[in-house]
Design a protein around this motif. Structure first.
Motif, PDB file in Angstrom:
ATOM      1  N   GLU A   1       0.837  -1.189   0.000  1.00 21.12           N
ATOM      2  CA  GLU A   1       0.000   0.000   0.000  1.00 21.12           C
ATOM      3  C   GLU A   1       0.871   1.237   0.000  1.00 21.12           C
ATOM      4  OE1 GLU A   1      -3.358   0.149   2.624  1.00 21.12           O
ATOM      5  OE2 GLU A   1      -3.094  -1.981   3.031  1.00 21.12           O
ATOM      6  N   ARG A   2       0.308   2.275  -0.596  1.00 15.70           N
ATOM      7  CA  ARG A   2       0.979   3.568  -0.639  1.00 15.70           C
ATOM      8  C   ARG A   2      -0.040   4.652  -0.337  1.00 15.70           C
ATOM      9  NH1 ARG A   2       5.825   3.198  -4.342  1.00 15.70           N
ATOM     10  NH2 ARG A   2       5.926   1.000  -4.803  1.00 15.70           N
ATOM     11  N   ILE A   3       0.451   5.781   0.063  1.00 15.03           N
ATOM     12  CA  ILE A   3      -0.428   6.917   0.290  1.00 15.03           C
ATOM     13  C   ILE A   3      -0.956   7.386  -1.060  1.00 15.03           C
ATOM     14  CG2 ILE A   3      -0.507   9.331   1.039  1.00 15.03           C
ATOM     15  CD1 ILE A   3       1.516   8.561   3.217  1.00 15.03           C
ATOM     16  N   ASN A   4      -2.233   7.701  -1.103  1.00 11.55           N
ATOM     17  CA  ASN A   4      -2.858   8.204  -2.325  1.00 11.55           C
ATOM     18  C   ASN A   4      -2.643   9.716  -2.407  1.00 11.55           C
ATOM     19  OD1 ASN A   4      -3.911   5.638  -2.952  1.00 11.55           O
ATOM     20  ND2 ASN A   4      -5.659   6.003  -1.617  1.00 11.55           N
ATOM     21  N   TRP A   5      -1.472  10.108  -2.877  1.00 11.76           N
ATOM     22  CA  TRP A   5      -1.151  11.529  -3.010  1.00 11.76           C
ATOM     23  C   TRP A   5      -1.958  12.108  -4.172  1.00 11.76           C
ATOM     24  CZ3 TRP A   5       1.477  13.491   0.907  1.00 11.76           C
ATOM     25  CH2 TRP A   5       2.368  12.694   1.618  1.00 11.76           C
ATOM     26  N   VAL A   6      -2.508  13.286  -3.989  1.00 13.00           N
ATOM     27  CA  VAL A   6      -3.254  13.966  -5.050  1.00 13.00           C
ATOM     28  C   VAL A   6      -2.620  15.324  -5.315  1.00 13.00           C
ATOM     29  CG1 VAL A   6      -5.425  12.791  -4.520  1.00 13.00           C
ATOM     30  CG2 VAL A   6      -4.953  14.995  -3.466  1.00 13.00           C
ATOM     31  N   SER A   7      -2.870  15.856  -6.501  1.00 10.33           N
ATOM     32  CA  SER A   7      -2.384  17.190  -6.852  1.00 10.33           C
ATOM     33  C   SER A   7      -3.402  18.225  -6.352  1.00 10.33           C
ATOM     34  CB  SER A   7      -2.232  17.308  -8.365  1.00 10.33           C
ATOM     35  OG  SER A   7      -3.508  17.291  -8.978  1.00 10.33           O
ATOM     36  N   PHE A   8      -3.032  19.484  -6.390  1.00 13.80           N
ATOM     37  CA  PHE A   8      -3.960  20.534  -5.974  1.00 13.80           C
ATOM     38  C   PHE A   8      -5.154  20.620  -6.921  1.00 13.80           C
ATOM     39  CE2 PHE A   8      -0.595  21.971  -3.181  1.00 13.80           C
ATOM     40  CZ  PHE A   8      -1.306  22.391  -2.078  1.00 13.80           C
ATOM     41  N   THR A   9      -4.944  20.352  -8.185  1.00 15.93           N
ATOM     42  CA  THR A   9      -6.052  20.357  -9.146  1.00 15.93           C
ATOM     43  C   THR A   9      -7.050  19.255  -8.793  1.00 15.93           C
ATOM     44  OG1 THR A   9      -4.545  21.171 -10.849  1.00 15.93           O
ATOM     45  CG2 THR A   9      -6.635  20.257 -11.604  1.00 15.93           C
ATOM     46  N   GLN A  10      -6.541  18.076  -8.492  1.00 15.62           N
ATOM     47  CA  GLN A  10      -7.418  16.974  -8.084  1.00 15.62           C
ATOM     48  C   GLN A  10      -8.105  17.299  -6.759  1.00 15.62           C
ATOM     49  OE1 GLN A  10      -4.208  14.126  -8.119  1.00 15.62           O
ATOM     50  NE2 GLN A  10      -5.133  12.991  -9.820  1.00 15.62           N
ATOM     51  N   LEU A  11      -7.368  17.906  -5.858  1.00  9.15           N
ATOM     52  CA  LEU A  11      -7.911  18.251  -4.542  1.00  9.15           C
ATOM     53  C   LEU A  11      -9.097  19.196  -4.683  1.00  9.15           C
ATOM     54  CD1 LEU A  11      -7.703  18.118  -1.443  1.00  9.15           C
ATOM     55  CD2 LEU A  11      -6.141  20.071  -1.584  1.00  9.15           C
ATOM     56  N   ASP A  12      -8.984  20.162  -5.563  1.00 11.26           N
ATOM     57  CA  ASP A  12     -10.068  21.115  -5.806  1.00 11.26           C
ATOM     58  C   ASP A  12     -11.357  20.375  -6.149  1.00 11.26           C
ATOM     59  OD1 ASP A  12     -10.724  23.759  -5.701  1.00 11.26           O
ATOM     60  OD2 ASP A  12      -9.750  24.309  -7.575  1.00 11.26           O
ATOM     61  N   SER A  13     -11.268  19.422  -7.051  1.00 10.49           N
ATOM     62  CA  SER A  13     -12.446  18.641  -7.459  1.00 10.49           C
ATOM     63  C   SER A  13     -12.934  17.747  -6.324  1.00 10.49           C
ATOM     64  CB  SER A  13     -12.118  17.776  -8.672  1.00 10.49           C
ATOM     65  OG  SER A  13     -11.726  18.572  -9.750  1.00 10.49           O
ATOM     66  N   LEU A  14     -12.011  17.075  -5.655  1.00  7.79           N
ATOM     67  CA  LEU A  14     -12.382  16.155  -4.578  1.00  7.79           C
ATOM     68  C   LEU A  14     -13.096  16.876  -3.437  1.00  7.79           C
ATOM     69  CD1 LEU A  14      -9.145  13.986  -4.490  1.00  7.79           C
ATOM     70  CD2 LEU A  14     -11.427  13.203  -5.158  1.00  7.79           C
TER      71      LEU A  14
ATOM     72  N   LYS B   1      -7.597   6.705   4.710  1.00  9.38           N
ATOM     73  CA  LYS B   1      -8.978   6.581   5.178  1.00  9.38           C
ATOM     74  C   LYS B   1      -9.612   7.927   5.532  1.00  9.38           C
ATOM     75  CE  LYS B   1     -11.842   4.088   8.472  1.00  9.38           C
ATOM     76  NZ  LYS B   1     -11.873   3.137   9.587  1.00  9.38           N
ATOM     77  N   HIS B   2      -8.826   8.846   6.094  1.00  8.85           N
ATOM     78  CA  HIS B   2      -9.408  10.068   6.644  1.00  8.85           C
ATOM     79  C   HIS B   2      -8.991  11.369   5.950  1.00  8.85           C
ATOM     80  CE1 HIS B   2     -11.084   7.819   9.990  1.00  8.85           C
ATOM     81  NE2 HIS B   2      -9.902   7.242  10.156  1.00  8.85           N
ATOM     82  N   TYR B   3      -8.015  11.324   5.069  1.00  8.08           N
ATOM     83  CA  TYR B   3      -7.460  12.565   4.514  1.00  8.08           C
ATOM     84  C   TYR B   3      -7.288  12.502   3.006  1.00  8.08           C
ATOM     85  CZ  TYR B   3      -6.165  13.790   9.272  1.00  8.08           C
ATOM     86  OH  TYR B   3      -6.210  14.093  10.601  1.00  8.08           O
ATOM     87  N   TYR B   4      -7.305  13.683   2.402  1.00 12.34           N
ATOM     88  CA  TYR B   4      -6.726  13.855   1.081  1.00 12.34           C
ATOM     89  C   TYR B   4      -5.292  14.288   1.365  1.00 12.34           C
ATOM     90  CZ  TYR B   4     -11.473  13.866  -0.774  1.00 12.34           C
ATOM     91  OH  TYR B   4     -12.755  13.520  -1.116  1.00 12.34           O
ATOM     92  N   ALA B   5      -4.337  13.617   0.781  1.00 11.81           N
ATOM     93  CA  ALA B   5      -2.926  13.904   1.032  1.00 11.81           C
ATOM     94  C   ALA B   5      -2.327  14.602  -0.185  1.00 11.81           C
ATOM     95  CB  ALA B   5      -2.174  12.610   1.325  1.00 11.81           C
ATOM     96  N   VAL B   6      -1.642  15.712   0.078  1.00  7.92           N
ATOM     97  CA  VAL B   6      -1.025  16.506  -0.981  1.00  7.92           C
ATOM     98  C   VAL B   6       0.433  16.758  -0.608  1.00  7.92           C
ATOM     99  CG1 VAL B   6      -1.115  18.665  -2.279  1.00  7.92           C
ATOM    100  CG2 VAL B   6      -3.226  17.684  -1.384  1.00  7.92           C
TER     101      VAL B   6
ATOM    102  N   PHE C   1      -5.576  26.177  -8.236  1.00  5.80           N
ATOM    103  CA  PHE C   1      -6.310  25.710  -7.063  1.00  5.80           C
ATOM    104  C   PHE C   1      -7.229  26.804  -6.550  1.00  5.80           C
ATOM    105  CE2 PHE C   1      -6.596  25.220  -2.398  1.00  5.80           C
ATOM    106  CZ  PHE C   1      -7.302  24.024  -2.377  1.00  5.80           C
ATOM    107  N   ASP C   2      -8.418  26.408  -6.133  1.00  4.63           N
ATOM    108  CA  ASP C   2      -9.373  27.314  -5.502  1.00  4.63           C
ATOM    109  C   ASP C   2      -9.670  28.531  -6.379  1.00  4.63           C
ATOM    110  OD1 ASP C   2     -11.142  28.031  -3.487  1.00  4.63           O
ATOM    111  OD2 ASP C   2      -9.625  29.214  -2.420  1.00  4.63           O
TER     112      ASP C   2
END
Length: 155
Positions: A24-37, A76-81, A93-94
């Motif tokens: 398993e690895r951390i599901n790192w997302v970009s700021f662009t993905q974070l905006d949508s999520l 489980k609990h966070y979006y990781a960037v 972003f934003d």
């Protein structure tokens, strides 16, 4: 004996990728993905702010962010960037476009988004920011955290 070494080496080369299969690895997302999520499914966000030259940042990435309990907690609990504080890339972003002041990467020249997120605090690496579902800063740690400290910080 020579043939055995070649065969053994070939087996290692072929089977090495399978050793990492299923890890398993951390599901790192970009700021662009974070905006949508955040607009679709709000969740707390953890931002790992680092630089290329920071040895403690690399140590956290290699030793702490690879531990199973930390990976499970974050996924489980966070979006990781991840944010390279000295990045020279434009970040959308934003409903804003964050452009670096320079096209050349240089130590001590920080990305405007990194400065905005730190909200006037001293710049220390690594910095781990914990933001709520509305993307407001809840807490920040500006130091190397071992797995227990990171777990306690994120709980």
């Amino acid at each position: 004996m020579k043939h055995f070494r070649k065969t053994f080496l070939m087996l290692i080369i072929l089977l090495y990728p399978l050793l990492h299969f299923g890890q398993e690895r951390i599901n790192w997302v970009s700021f662009t993905q974070l905006d949508s999520l955040l607009s679709i499914a709000p969740r707390e966000t953890m931002i790992f702010m680092h630089t290329d030259w920071c040895s403690y940042c690399r140590k956290m990435e290699q030793e702490i962010f690879t531990k199973k309990d930390i990976i499970e907690l974050i996924n489980k609990h966070y979006y990781a960037v991840r944010l390279d504080a000295e990045s020279i890339q434009e970040i959308s972003f934003d409903q804003s476009i964050w452009q670096p002041k320079s096209k050349k990467k240089k130590a001590g020249r920080y990305h405007p988004l990194a400065l905005q997120l730190l909200q006037g605090r001293n710049i220390v690496f690594p910095s781990i920011l914990r933001l709520d579902k509305e993307f407001r800063l809840r807490d920040i740690q500006q130091k190397y955290l071992n797995s227990k400290e990171l777990h306690d910080f994120l709980e």
